[in-house]
Design an enzyme around this catalytic site. Structure first.
Site, PDB file in Angstrom:
ATOM      1  N   GLY A   1      93.527-105.710 -18.705  1.00 30.23           N
ATOM      2  CA  GLY A   1      94.113-106.358 -19.873  1.00 30.23           C
ATOM      3  C   GLY A   1      93.224-107.457 -20.422  1.00 30.23           C
ATOM      4  O   GLY A   1      92.441-108.057 -19.685  1.00 30.23           O
ATOM      5  N   ASN A   2      93.317-107.659 -21.716  1.00 28.90           N
ATOM      6  CA  ASN A   2      92.493-108.698 -22.337  1.00 28.90           C
ATOM      7  C   ASN A   2      93.107-109.171 -23.635  1.00 28.90           C
ATOM      8  O   ASN A   2      93.861-108.457 -24.285  1.00 28.90           O
ATOM      9  CB  ASN A   2      91.060-108.198 -22.557  1.00 28.90           C
TER      10      ASN A   2
ATOM     11  N   GLY B   1      86.430-109.136 -15.590  1.00 30.11           N
ATOM     12  CA  GLY B   1      86.294-109.164 -14.136  1.00 30.11           C
ATOM     13  C   GLY B   1      86.897-110.366 -13.433  1.00 30.11           C
ATOM     14  O   GLY B   1      86.606-110.611 -12.276  1.00 30.11           O
TER      15      GLY B   1
ATOM     16  N   GLU C   1      86.303-104.774 -23.254  1.00 30.55           N
ATOM     17  CA  GLU C   1      86.954-104.170 -24.424  1.00 30.55           C
ATOM     18  C   GLU C   1      86.615-104.893 -25.726  1.00 30.55           C
ATOM     19  O   GLU C   1      87.235-104.639 -26.748  1.00 30.55           O
ATOM     20  CB  GLU C   1      88.474-104.117 -24.230  1.00 30.55           C
TER      21      GLU C   1
ATOM     22  N   HIS D   1      95.360-106.447 -25.476  1.00 35.59           N
ATOM     23  CA  HIS D   1      95.356-105.135 -24.840  1.00 35.59           C
ATOM     24  C   HIS D   1      95.993-105.321 -23.470  1.00 35.59           C
ATOM     25  O   HIS D   1      95.515-106.119 -22.666  1.00 35.59           O
ATOM     26  CB  HIS D   1      93.931-104.608 -24.719  1.00 35.59           C
TER      27      HIS D   1
ATOM     28  N   HIS E   1      98.430-103.366 -20.100  1.00 36.72           N
ATOM     29  CA  HIS E   1      98.590-102.098 -19.379  1.00 36.72           C
ATOM     30  C   HIS E   1     100.066-101.803 -19.135  1.00 36.72           C
ATOM     31  O   HIS E   1     100.452-101.396 -18.030  1.00 36.72           O
ATOM     32  CB  HIS E   1      97.820-102.149 -18.057  1.00 36.72           C
TER      33      HIS E   1
ATOM     34  N   HIS F   1      95.823 -95.081 -20.398  1.00 38.28           N
ATOM     35  CA  HIS F   1      95.223 -96.397 -20.275  1.00 38.28           C
ATOM     36  C   HIS F   1      96.225 -97.541 -20.500  1.00 38.28           C
ATOM     37  O   HIS F   1      96.578 -98.217 -19.544  1.00 38.28           O
ATOM     38  CB  HIS F   1      94.038 -96.477 -21.246  1.00 38.28           C
TER      39      HIS F   1
HETATM   40 ZN   LIG Z   1      92.540-101.714 -20.150  1.00 39.35          ZN
END
Ligand SMILES: [Zn+2]
Ligand code: SF4
Lengths: 216, 633
Positions: free
Chosen positions: A33-34, A51, A81, A100, A102, A162
């Site tokens: 996720g971001n 990371g 991403e 984004h 999950h 995803h």
């Molecule tokens: Zn992802």
């Protein structure tokens, strides 16, 4: 042109708050996720790092990039991403925040080939239509391209195999969309399981006429 | 004077001919262009050594250098670079050392040591906290490497001293002699022989100075939180558990593991020499280089009636293949013993294995006879024979003398068409990945400045399905595919120069974007990823021009015939050859080199190195652009 009511630093704290909220709700995991936020009216974006544990980000972790993904400020590597985030900002000048996540249930239903249905007012008004983007490898320019092609006129997308993408004028809006997606998906899943295959009632057509004419 | 972080800002110059030591400030212009480590060594050698000289000429120089991240808390920051004109490639030579020596050198206050001249009598250097002393090495001349270390430590009385030394092979100028520190090896391109030619037996270092870091707290916080992602790289767990040889089975599935000098694709012996089997049966302990969370380094312990008690480094993948499958040797204990022999005599496992394979193949074909070997019958799959030959190489005894020349020169000495079976590129013996299984590796071997090199690019990782979005490697590159490989290889080579300039290990797979962050946090120098990549590209070009001056040119950007025209007979790469020409063409184009493989002035200008390169060429009175030479067809 949009202007910010927040300072850059406040924007960065807001990103950290959103990430933590999503983490606490189980919509992003330790590494997945971001979140990004555009500095309104500019071509620069603050984005979460790649990371690093997402439940406990620090101010210094965030990275400022331009729309080509070049790091302008910060030490960390921007989320992998970033091409998807910046592709959205390019085609949607109105958008200042991209999340984004999950979402397990939303993603799970899409995998089962089940569309989100107009089962609640939120589903109808907040989400409207949610396109499903076929699988492309995370972090690639191909995924970015697929998303950019389908992002016009919508505020959420599902990435097959995803997760999800939600957009907003600001972070709060994008955050609300991510949560709504999961809420609708969960409600629909419960209804499907509990009804034993019987048809689930939808919001009546007349009550969603305008929306359905535009989106469904 | 500049404030240095990460760097010490000091370089030592030792002239062995007149025993003079001088200490210089590091040049910021150089650091800015090429970062440190291999970059710094490349630029120093390019500016100071005439590439046309013989590698054993006293005017050749040997540079030991570390990177700005070496010895810091950055994971895998253990590396030292050693570079010189190579006696094996007869052009560019470099090799890299893990372990603890580089950290110690940094703490002793130096970014690099430049060795010049030639001592009259055996000498070793002792480096301690900013001082360098030349000491008599006649007592340790002739000793094998582990004894060198022990003697120096007992002579100086400090068990914390780290020693990099040569063994008898380096003294006897085996052209692929290595430099050893502890059990870690700088194996390739024969730099141990350059040390030997200078009568330099060892460099011992001890440092207690603090390595300064610009933003230590931020760095610590960043690193501690990155471990979950570093350790999730596909190979990390395998490397941790079984070492590099843990991948042999998977390489084998691809048809990548060389068998019988690259002529077979299937062989049962694999299962007894691969890492999991070896670790389960012979592991003494797991080890790791300085600051490494992966720890691919394994130690073996085994008792055997033939060899007695052997304790030493567990064979890496490269050793297990070059002295194992390549020679049809499926005896795992013999491999542990051979690894030990190579390290004690101090020569490269790959080059020795490949040179022996050449000899055995030629013998079976009648091109080499018992007259050449002094009565020895050469045959495949004979561990006793291999041990015997390795000892003969280390001592340069009998047929071992020729083998110590490396397969290119040895095949020229023997002649009779034996050249065809010498598996080398630019004189450097081909490492243990069959390029017919990973075609990008073929291009990488053909174009690496030090000759057939698997490490400068590790393109097979990408061809196995890894993506590196930070380097814009987004799409899946298939292993038999040709298209796009020119770009891919150039991109990966440049990036690996960056890693080796910073002092990092490439088996600790940290994404480039994070490495850029580490550089900034350690040094305080604001260089973002694209600028780091540009530094890598400069290094590629500087080494390339070094080679061109040395006479290593586009005609040498090729592969042994076997890879170009003999399809693999069976296994995971059945029917494949390397279609090198189209890949090479794309590669030159992507690199901005002309069709002769010479970097154009425009390219060098774009990289901001045209000025220094032209002035150096002027002082050598050479014009690389005037060359008349056509690309080999
Ligand atoms: Zn992802
Ligand atoms: S991965 Fe292996 S070679 Fe690299 S630093 Fe760690 S132990 Fe050393």
């Amino acid at each position: 042109m949009s202007v910010s009511i927040f300072s850059e630093e406040e924007l960065r704290y807001e990103i950290i708050r959103v990430m933590k909220a999503l983490y606490d709700r189980g919509l992003v995991s330790a590494l997945g996720g971001n979140v990004s936020a555009r500095i309104p009216g500019s071509d620069t974006v603050w984005i979460t790092p790649s990371g690093v544990f997402k439940g406990d980000l620090k101010l210094d972790d965030l990275v400022k990039i331009n729309l080509d993904g070049e790091v302008i400020e910060g030490f960390m590597k921007p989320s992998v991403e970033w091409p998807m985030h910046t592709a959205i900002y390019r085609v949607r000048p109105d958008i200042n925040a991209v999340i984004h996540a999950h979402n397990p249930i939303t993603t799970g239903l899409a995998l089962a080939g089940i569309e989100l249905k107009p089962i609640t007012v939120e589903a109808v008004v907040t989400l409207r239509s949610v396109p499903v983007i076929p699988f492309a490898y995370p972090g690639t320019d191909e995924l970015a391209k697929l998303v950019a092609e389908r992002v016009k006129g919508v505020r959420a997308l599902i990435l097959q195999n995803h997760g999800v993408v939600a957009l907003g004028y600001n972070l709060v809006e994008a955050e609300a969309i991510v949560e709504t997606l999961e809420e609708v998906a969960l409600t629909q899943l419960v209804a499907m399981l509990a009804s034993g295959g019987r048809e689930i009632p939808m919001i009546p057509e007349r009550d969603r006429e305008l929306i359905s004419k535009l989106y469904f | 004077m500049a404030e240095w972080y990460g760097y010490t800002g000091r370089i030592a110059r030792v002239n062995l001919s007149d025993s003079r030591v001088s200490i210089e400030d590091a040049k910021m212009e150089y650091i800015d262009l090429v970062l440190g480590g291999i970059g710094l060594a490349s630029l120093i050698l390019f500016m100071e050594v005439d590439p046309r000289i013989d590698a054993f000429d006293p005017s050749n120089k040997l540079v030991f250098s570390v990177g700005p991240l070496t010895g810091t808390m950055v994971p895998g920051s253990s590396r030292t670079t050693i570079a010189s004109r190579s006696p094996l490639t007869l052009g560019w030579g470099e090799s890299h050392l893990g372990g603890f020596w580089g950290t110690e050198l940094k703490k002793a206050g130096f970014d690099a040591i430049i060795i010049e001249g030639k001592a009259d009598t055996p000498t070793y250097l002792y480096v301690e906290d900013g001082r360098i002393e030349l000491r008599d090495a006649s007592r340790i001349w002739g000793l094998k490497t582990s004894n060198v270390e022990k003697s120096i430590i007992s002579e100086l009385g400090d068990p914390e001293i780290k020693v990099a030394c040569i063994g008898p092979a380096g003294e006897r100028l085996v052209r692929y002699a290595s430099i050893i520190s502890g059990e870690r090896v700088a194996g390739r391109t024969g730099l141990g022989a350059v040390m030997g030619s200078k009568k330099l037996k060892a460099i011992a270092v001890r440092g207690l100075l603090q390595i300064r870091i610009r933003w230590p707290d931020k760095l610590r916080s960043m690193i501690s939180r990155l471990y979950p992602s570093i350790m999730s790289f596909p190979t990390s767990q395998i490397l941790s558990s079984y070492g590099t040889n843990g991948e042999m089975e998977s390489f084998y599935q691809y048809g990548d593991v060389p068998i019988r000098n690259f002529t077979l694709g299937e062989w049962d012996g694999i299962h007894k020499i691969e890492g999991q089997y070896m670790v389960e049966n012979y592991l003494k302990r797991h080890r790791a280089c300085f600051g490494c969370p992966v720890g691919c380094w394994k130690e073996a312990r085994v008792e055997d009636p033939r060899y007695g008690l052997i304790e030493g480094r567990m064979p890496e993948y490269e050793s297990a293949a070059s002295l194992g499958s390549l020679l049809l040797n499926s005896d795992p204990v013999s491999l542990i013993y051979m690894e030990k022999l190579c390290n004690e005599y101090g020569f490269d496992v790959i080059s020795s294995g490949v040179t022996i394979a050449w000899a055995i193949e030629c013998f079976t074909k009648g091109l080499i006879t018992v007259e050449d070997t002094g009565g020895l019958q050469l045959r495949w799959g004979d561990p006793e024979l291999i041990v015997n030959l390795l000892e003969m190489i280390g001592e340069r005894r009998g047929f071992g003398y020729i083998l110590g020349e490396g397969c290119r020169l040895a095949s020229r000495i023997i002649g009779r068409g034996s050249e065809k079976y010498a598996m080398h590129v630019k004189g450097l013996e081909v490492p243990m990945h069959d390029p017919r299984a990973f075609k990008g590796m073929g291009l990488q071997y053909a174009t690496s400045n030090r000759g057939a090199c698997h490490l400068q690019g590790l393109v097979m990782r990408i061809e196995q399905g890894e993506r590196m979005p930070d380097l814009k490697i987004y799409r899946r590159f298939y292993r038999f595919e040709i298209e796009g490989k020119g770009w891919l290889v150039a991109t990966m080579q440049d990036w690996h120069h960056v890693i080796e300039s910073l002092g990092l290990c490439k088996f600790v797979q940290i994404p480039p974007g994070h490495i850029a962050g580490f550089y900034l946090l350690v040094t305080g120098i604001e260089k973002r990823l694209p600028e780091l990549q540009k530094c890598g590209e400069r290094i590629s070009n500087i080494q390339r021009i070094f080679n061109i001056i040395a006479g290593v040119t586009s005609g040498d950007d090729t592969l042994p015939d076997r890879f170009l025209s003999e399809p693999v007979v069976e296994g995971g790469a059945k029917g494949e050859i390397v279609e090198l020409k189209p890949m090479l063409k794309e590669y030159y184009k992507v690199r901005g080199w002309d069709e002769r493989g010479i970097p154009t002035r425009e390219k060098l200008d774009d990289l901001s190195i045209l000025g220094i390169i032209e002035s150096r060429l002027d002082s050598l009175e050479i014009d690389i652009w005037g060359y008349k030479q056509s690309i080999r067809s």
